[in-house]
Design an enzyme around this catalytic site. Structure first.
Site, PDB file in Angstrom:
ATOM      1  N   SER A   1       0.720  -1.287  -0.027  1.00  0.00           N
ATOM      2  CA  SER A   1       0.145  -0.066  -0.082  1.00  0.00           C
ATOM      3  C   SER A   1       0.996   1.376  -0.041  1.00  0.00           C
ATOM      4  CB  SER A   1      -0.915  -0.068   1.082  1.00  0.00           C
ATOM      5  OG  SER A   1      -1.457   1.294   1.433  1.00  0.00           O
TER       6      SER A   1
ATOM      7  N   LYS B   1      -1.009  -0.913  -4.447  1.00  0.00           N
ATOM      8  CA  LYS B   1      -2.087  -0.053  -4.131  1.00  0.00           C
ATOM      9  C   LYS B   1      -1.669   1.350  -4.195  1.00  0.00           C
ATOM     10  CE  LYS B   1      -4.507  -0.055   0.448  1.00  0.00           C
ATOM     11  NZ  LYS B   1      -5.281  -0.933   1.427  1.00  0.00           N
TER      12      LYS B   1
ATOM     13  N   LYS C   1      -2.868   5.208  -2.798  1.00  0.00           N
ATOM     14  CA  LYS C   1      -3.653   6.106  -1.998  1.00  0.00           C
ATOM     15  C   LYS C   1      -4.242   6.951  -2.943  1.00  0.00           C
ATOM     16  CE  LYS C   1      -3.860   3.921   2.236  1.00  0.00           C
ATOM     17  NZ  LYS C   1      -5.274   3.467   2.761  1.00  0.00           N
TER      18      LYS C   1
ATOM     19  N   ASP D   1      -6.967   2.920  -3.038  1.00  0.00           N
ATOM     20  CA  ASP D   1      -7.758   3.111  -1.902  1.00  0.00           C
ATOM     21  C   ASP D   1      -8.165   4.678  -1.495  1.00  0.00           C
ATOM     22  OD1 ASP D   1      -8.783   2.974   0.705  1.00  0.00           O
ATOM     23  OD2 ASP D   1      -7.284   1.862   1.505  1.00  0.00           O
TER      24      ASP D   1
ATOM     25  N   GLU E   1     -10.968   0.539  -3.436  1.00  0.00           N
ATOM     26  CA  GLU E   1     -11.276   0.315  -2.167  1.00  0.00           C
ATOM     27  C   GLU E   1     -11.877   1.569  -1.460  1.00  0.00           C
ATOM     28  OE1 GLU E   1      -7.636  -1.067  -0.307  1.00  0.00           O
ATOM     29  OE2 GLU E   1      -8.426  -0.727   1.853  1.00  0.00           O
TER      30      GLU E   1
ATOM     31  N   ASP F   1     -13.635  -1.617   3.355  1.00  0.00           N
ATOM     32  CA  ASP F   1     -12.689  -1.668   4.284  1.00  0.00           C
ATOM     33  C   ASP F   1     -13.398  -1.219   5.597  1.00  0.00           C
ATOM     34  OD1 ASP F   1     -10.656  -1.332   6.111  1.00  0.00           O
ATOM     35  OD2 ASP F   1      -9.267  -0.528   4.768  1.00  0.00           O
TER      36      ASP F   1
ATOM     37  N   LYS G   1      -9.837  -6.788   8.267  1.00  0.00           N
ATOM     38  CA  LYS G   1      -8.589  -6.568   9.155  1.00  0.00           C
ATOM     39  C   LYS G   1      -9.149  -6.974  10.470  1.00  0.00           C
ATOM     40  CE  LYS G   1      -7.092  -2.312   6.831  1.00  0.00           C
ATOM     41  NZ  LYS G   1      -7.387  -0.825   6.846  1.00  0.00           N
TER      42      LYS G   1
ATOM     43  N   GLY H   1      -4.003  -4.075   6.335  1.00  0.00           N
ATOM     44  CA  GLY H   1      -3.102  -3.626   7.349  1.00  0.00           C
ATOM     45  C   GLY H   1      -3.145  -2.274   8.007  1.00  0.00           C
TER      46      GLY H   1
HETATM   47  O1  OSB Z   1      -7.245   1.994   4.418  1.00  0.00           O
HETATM   48  O2  OSB Z   1      -5.987   0.161   4.364  1.00  0.00           O
HETATM   49  C1  OSB Z   1      -6.325   1.375   4.852  1.00  0.00           C
HETATM   50  C2  OSB Z   1      -3.155   2.269   7.024  1.00  0.00           C
HETATM   51  C3  OSB Z   1      -3.705   2.910   8.049  1.00  0.00           C
HETATM   52  C4  OSB Z   1      -5.035   3.205   7.818  1.00  0.00           C
HETATM   53  C5  OSB Z   1      -5.742   2.739   7.115  1.00  0.00           C
HETATM   54  C6  OSB Z   1      -5.400   1.923   5.870  1.00  0.00           C
HETATM   55  C7  OSB Z   1      -3.815   1.698   5.678  1.00  0.00           C
HETATM   56  C8  OSB Z   1      -3.192   1.092   4.569  1.00  0.00           C
HETATM   57  C9  OSB Z   1      -1.548   0.768   4.790  1.00  0.00           C
HETATM   58  O3  OSB Z   1      -3.457   1.096   3.651  1.00  0.00           O
HETATM   59  C10 OSB Z   1      -1.428  -0.837   4.844  1.00  0.00           C
HETATM   60  C11 OSB Z   1      -0.375  -1.339   5.346  1.00  0.00           C
HETATM   61  O4  OSB Z   1       0.764  -1.207   5.081  1.00  0.00           O
HETATM   62  O5  OSB Z   1      -0.116  -1.785   6.727  1.00  0.00           O
HETATM   63 MG    MG Z   2      -8.277   0.658   3.153  1.00  0.00          MG
END
Ligand code: OSB
Ligand code: MG
Length: 368
Positions: free
Chosen positions: A135, A161, A163, A188, A213, A238, A262, A290
């Protein structure tokens, strides 16, 4: 087993990168670590809350209060035969799933150690390694985005992925797609759009993402269902999914075609497993998300991901991506996009005590 004592710590670990999402930027990971003790053994879990309620409502402070003042006093000194029994004690209390998950997950670790079995086996896992993706936070330029994608593709990650947020979406996505036509690419939005952004969402739809996402608000299944009807790209939820029941409703409504699990958001491994089973009954793919976890939370995620329904790469990338030094002694490193599932008892992790002391901001001990 009878729970004898508990230790809550607030830890702060510097991150190796600046992580920017639609809801904020972080340069360190501040979180609550729980240790449960019984029969000379310890079980560990971390809470997935952040200092501020930007992802969902719970925060480090609310989780600390719930654990210290309600959940731990309720379970310390009490005998629990298994995680189901512990969960039954937490069940009457509404919400606070991140705080509950912390207790439940630490109990699973402790219970698995008492049986001298790895957690994945007790959860019903079937894989000894799991596919992982990465991510990537919002970068300052398209060029920087292309460079970091290139780097992680070379490291073998099986899905990238990005952001995104309003104003930073089709620009990086179209550029990455042009340079990497066959890449398994996702985006995401962390709840940052509404149906008023339909034209932008349709432009994103043309990028051929594996899924999009959480485009809309966490509490808006109805609009997600409307949006899914107007897009080819599957929607993955999510933030919206806090229980197996939420997953059932989202899939039934067509608000999503797949689910990000999660364990730390869903209230623990039992609810994560129920959510896994719901998704499987709909034929919906699953993957493990994560929250920038340390080795403790990361190990829990990896054990859970060994279940059969986790068919898509998770966000459980190598610990060394995030931290110079982790709080666990054992490595959690992916090779060619495959992460081995730890084989020791429980989560298979031991704490680096000396480092733990150095990064501890606050410590509370509870005993009965
Ligand atoms: O939306 O998946 C998410 C990290 C913090 C809060 C929300 C998210 C995330 C990530 C990071 O996308 C995922 C990771 O590398 O742990
Ligand atoms: Mg997410």
């Amino acid at each position: 087993m009878k729970l004898e004592s508990a230790e809550l710590r607030v830890l702060e670990l510097p991150l190796k990168f600046r992580f920017q999402t639609s809801f904020g930027t972080q340069t360190s990971k501040r979180f609550v670590l729980l240790t449960l003790r019984a029969q000379g053994l310890e079980g560990y879990a971390e809470c997935v809350t952040d200092p501020l309620p930007l992802y969902r409502e719970e925060t480090n402070s609310t989780a600390l209060v719930m654990l210290e003042e309600l959940f731990l006093p309720l379970v310390l000194g009490v005998e629990f035969a298994n995680p189901e029994a512990l969960n039954a004690a937490l069940e009457p209390f509404k919400g606070n799933t991140m705080a509950k998950a912390t207790l439940e997950m630490a109990f699973w670790d402790l219970w698995a150690r008492s049986l001298n079995l790895p957690l994945w086996q007790l959860l019903g896992g079937v894989k000894s390694e799991i596919p992982v993706g990465v991510s990537l936070g919002i970068q300052s330029t398209v060029q920087a985005t292309l460079e970091t994608v290139q780097k992680h593709v070379q490291q073998g990650y099986k899905r990238i992925k990005l952001k995104i947020k309003p104003g930073w979406d089709w620009q990086p996505l179209e550029a990455v797609r042009a340079e990497f036509p066959d890449l398994t690419l996702t985006a995401d939005a962390n709840s940052s759009y509404t149906l008023a952004d339909l034209r932008i969402l349709q432009r994103i739809d043309a990028v051929n993402l594996d899924y999009l996402e959480q485009p809309l608000a966490f509490d808006d299944l109805v609009d997600h269902a409307k949006l899914q009807k107007m897009m080819h790209t599957p929607i993955c939820l999510d933030e919206s999914i806090m229980s197996a029941k939420d997953a059932r409703k989202a899939l039934e409504l067509g608000a999503a075609r797949l689910i990000n699990i999660k364990v730390g958001r869903l209230g623990g491994h039992l609810e994560a497993r129920r959510t896994h089973d719901v998704a499987q009954s709909f034929g919906a793919p699953l993957w493990c998300g994560g929250m920038l976890e340390s080795g403790v939370g990361r190990a829990h995620n990896i054990h859970l991901s060994s279940m059969a329904g986790f068919t898509k790469p998770g966000d459980t990338s190598s610990s060394s991506r995030y931290f110079e030094t982790d709080i666990v002694n054992e490595a959690l490193e992916a090779t060619d996009g495959m992460m081995p599932v730890p084989q020791g008892a429980g989560i298979g992790m031991s704490l680096n005590r000396e480092f733990l002391e150095r990064v501890t901001v606050k410590k509370v001990v509870l005993a009965r």
